[in-house]
Motif scaffolding. Structure first.
Motif, PDB file in Angstrom:
ATOM      1  N   PHE A   8       0.810  -1.214   0.000  1.00 59.56           N
ATOM      2  CA  PHE A   8       0.000   0.000   0.000  1.00 59.56           C
ATOM      3  C   PHE A   8       0.847   1.270   0.000  1.00 59.56           C
ATOM      4  CE2 PHE A   8      -2.566  -3.341   1.858  1.00 59.56           C
ATOM      5  CZ  PHE A   8      -3.764  -3.205   1.181  1.00 59.56           C
ATOM      6  N   GLY A   9       2.150   1.135   0.221  1.00 58.06           N
ATOM      7  CA  GLY A   9       3.026   2.296   0.222  1.00 58.06           C
ATOM      8  C   GLY A   9       3.090   3.010  -1.115  1.00 58.06           C
ATOM      9  N   PHE A  14      -0.092   4.929  -1.971  1.00 57.77           N
ATOM     10  CA  PHE A  14      -0.210   6.096  -1.100  1.00 57.77           C
ATOM     11  C   PHE A  14       0.705   7.223  -1.587  1.00 57.77           C
ATOM     12  CE2 PHE A  14       1.537   8.514   2.489  1.00 57.77           C
ATOM     13  CZ  PHE A  14       0.368   9.078   2.988  1.00 57.77           C
ATOM     14  N   TRP A  21      -0.734   8.798  -4.591  1.00 57.78           N
ATOM     15  CA  TRP A  21      -1.859   9.671  -4.230  1.00 57.78           C
ATOM     16  C   TRP A  21      -1.355  11.016  -3.723  1.00 57.78           C
ATOM     17  CZ3 TRP A  21      -4.646   9.634   1.014  1.00 57.78           C
ATOM     18  CH2 TRP A  21      -5.766  10.477   0.958  1.00 57.78           C
ATOM     19  N   MET A  22      -0.293  10.986  -2.909  1.00 59.25           N
ATOM     20  CA  MET A  22       0.294  12.234  -2.417  1.00 59.25           C
ATOM     21  C   MET A  22       0.847  13.071  -3.578  1.00 59.25           C
ATOM     22  SD  MET A  22      -0.114  12.413   0.888  1.00 59.25           S
ATOM     23  CE  MET A  22      -1.736  11.753   0.453  1.00 59.25           C
ATOM     24  N   TYR A  76       6.377  13.716  -4.767  1.00 60.54           N
ATOM     25  CA  TYR A  76       6.359  12.513  -3.937  1.00 60.54           C
ATOM     26  C   TYR A  76       6.923  12.757  -2.541  1.00 60.54           C
ATOM     27  CZ  TYR A  76       5.355   9.787  -8.153  1.00 60.54           C
ATOM     28  OH  TYR A  76       4.780   9.275  -9.278  1.00 60.54           O
ATOM     29  N   GLY A 132       4.843  11.633   0.539  1.00 62.05           N
ATOM     30  CA  GLY A 132       4.754  10.179   0.655  1.00 62.05           C
ATOM     31  C   GLY A 132       5.983   9.594   1.330  1.00 62.05           C
TER      32      GLY A 132
END
Length: 477
Positions: A395-396, A399, A402-403, A410, A413
């Motif tokens: 999931f990193g 995520f 998304w950031m 990035y 994140g």
């Protein structure tokens, strides 16, 4: 016929005891710390090069998948990009999620059998992926089946290496774990060449043929001791049909195990973020694609070499492995926290070099410390649960992506991942304290007995004295 009955040749083909004799179990073999263990290391290294290397390099198929499945509608194109990126993430995450299952199957059926079946599943799934008409089918073939097969193929090797080595366990594990980095370096170039020359579908079919090497390597996983032999003190539980459930529940009642798993769950959240997004981050900073590729090359080489070096260092009796692991997690956290300061080509090269060095201490010590903290008896199940918790690393990258969509970079994140690493460092610091508390509690409860004649409560000098006094008992507390 009476003459042949006296010839003991039939004993070779029969498990029947010789008349007049009592069958005794074969003695438990000590880990050889070498010998055939190095063949096991080589086999596990091959599995990591091919299996983990394939997952780490799957991103090279992203553009080809987009070109194959994109539609005229721009919205569908965006969904296609997102979905094809998730195919690889789900597949890698399932390696971890199926860890407990593969660990239990390894205990029940053997490492050789499970790893070979896993390799066959991977081959079938890769061939099926090469014929997929849509991303939906690819989610099933590569996302699910390849992840399942990879878990079966990967997990037994780590368990076998831990069983074959003691004083050289960290070094052997470091060699095996370096296979993932080596595989990423090799396979990235290999798949790029095959895709350019044959197309992505034929490239997958060629690699499926290469995966036959894993089937051959799996035959090297010869069990050190017959199934059912163990050096655990709780031998009286072995005949109980509830034993396997007791072990599983006991792990989650063990505070050391819970802390160990929790800390690594935090630490592994950001593990794959640089491998997935660092190249694109460099291009966003106006660094050319060729130079950005050099950043990943430095990261891969640093990771591969450092894992072997740290493995050798951590075998020293003067080294506290838990402290090395804790320091490794903390250094990675600092690098992620200061990631916004790395914005030039030279600084990102330095970041890749330092990250590969810093993370090696944590990466190679995961199976080693799991073995040290939980013991040989609980290692297969404990390692399976550890892999499941580590699936949070899948999931990193989403995520961080998304950031990037929200902020245009990035940086946030990486910073969030760094905060979690620092938190994990403080959680790891609790393990020595909890271990000492557990030992003291055990001594205060267990090291006493009641004298039958005087009914006095007496304390034993030590556990060995207790064992000597009660050597004829057939039970263990």
């Amino acid at each position: 016929m009476h003459f042949f009955s006296r010839i003991p040749f039939r004993r070779i083909h029969s498990d029947e005891p010789v008349p007049g004799q009592v069958r005794r179990p074969a003695p438990v073999k000590e880990p050889p710390d070498g010998g055939w263990g190095w063949v096991v290391v080589l086999s596990a290294f091959i599995f990591n090069v091919l299996v983990l290397g394939f997952h780490n390099s799957f991103g090279v198929y992203l553009i080809s998948l987009l070109e194959t499945y994109e539609e005229a509608d721009s919205t569908i194109v965006i969904v296609c990009v997102f979905s094809s990126a998730w195919v690889g993430s789900i597949s890698y995450g399932l390696i971890m999620m199926f860890g407990p299952l593969s660990g239990k199957l390894t205990v029940k059926y053997g490492a050789r059998e499970v790893s070979i079946i896993g390799s066959i599943i991977i081959i079938i799934s890769i061939v099926c992926s090469s014929f997929t008409p849509s991303l939906g089918v690819l989610f099933l073939t590569h996302g699910f089946l390849t992840g399942l097969g990879s878990s079966f193929a990967f997990t037994p090797g780590m368990i076998m290496v831990s069983q074959y080595f003691t004083t050289k366990r960290s070094f052997a594990t470091g060699i095996v774990m370096s296979g993932g980095a080596a595989g990423a370096l090799i396979q990235t170039r290999l798949h790029q060449f095959l895709i350019a020359a044959l197309g992505w579908r034929e490239s997958l079919r060629v690699f499926a043929a290469v995966m036959v090497l894993c089937i051959i390597a799996g035959f090297a996983y010869i069990p050190l001791n017959p199934r059912g032999h163990s050096r655990s003190v709780a031998d009286n539980l072995k005949t109980s049909p509830l034993r396997k459930y007791v072990v599983d529940l006991g792990l989650w009642k063990d505070r050391v195990f819970v802390i160990w798993v929790l800390a690594n769950g935090f630490a592994k959240f950001g593990f794959f973020i640089p491998f997935v997004h660092l190249l694109k981050h460099a291009t966003q900073l106006s660094i050319s694609a060729s130079k950005a590729g050099n950043i990943m090359l430095v990261l891969g080489l640093s990771s591969m070499i450092s894992r072997i070096v740290f493995g050798k260092i951590c075998d020293s009796e003067r080294i506290n492995r838990l402290y090395i692991n804790q320091g490794s997690v903390f250094l990675v956290g600092l690098l992620y926290l200061f990631f916004p300061l790395f914005y030039s080509y030279g600084s990102l090269i330095a970041f890749g070099l330092l990250l590969g060095f810093a993370d090696a201490g944590n990466y190679i010590l995961l199976p080693v410390l799991t073995f040290d903290l939980m013991g040989a008896e609980r290692m297969p199940v404990a390692w399976g649960f550890m892999l499941t918790v580590n699936s949070i690393s899948s999931f990193g990258p989403p995520f961080a992506g998304w950031m990037n969509d929200l902020t245009g970079t990035y940086n946030l994140g990486f910073v969030v991942a760094g905060v979690l690493d620092v938190v994990a460092t403080f959680i790891l610091a609790m393990i020595p304290f909890v271990k000492r508390s557990a030992v003291q509690s055990h001594k205060s409860i267990m090291n006493v007995t009641i004298c039958e004649s005087t009914r006095e409560i007496r304390q034993w000098d030590d556990i060995n004295n207790f064992a000597e006094q009660n050597k004829d008992l057939d039970y263990v507390f």
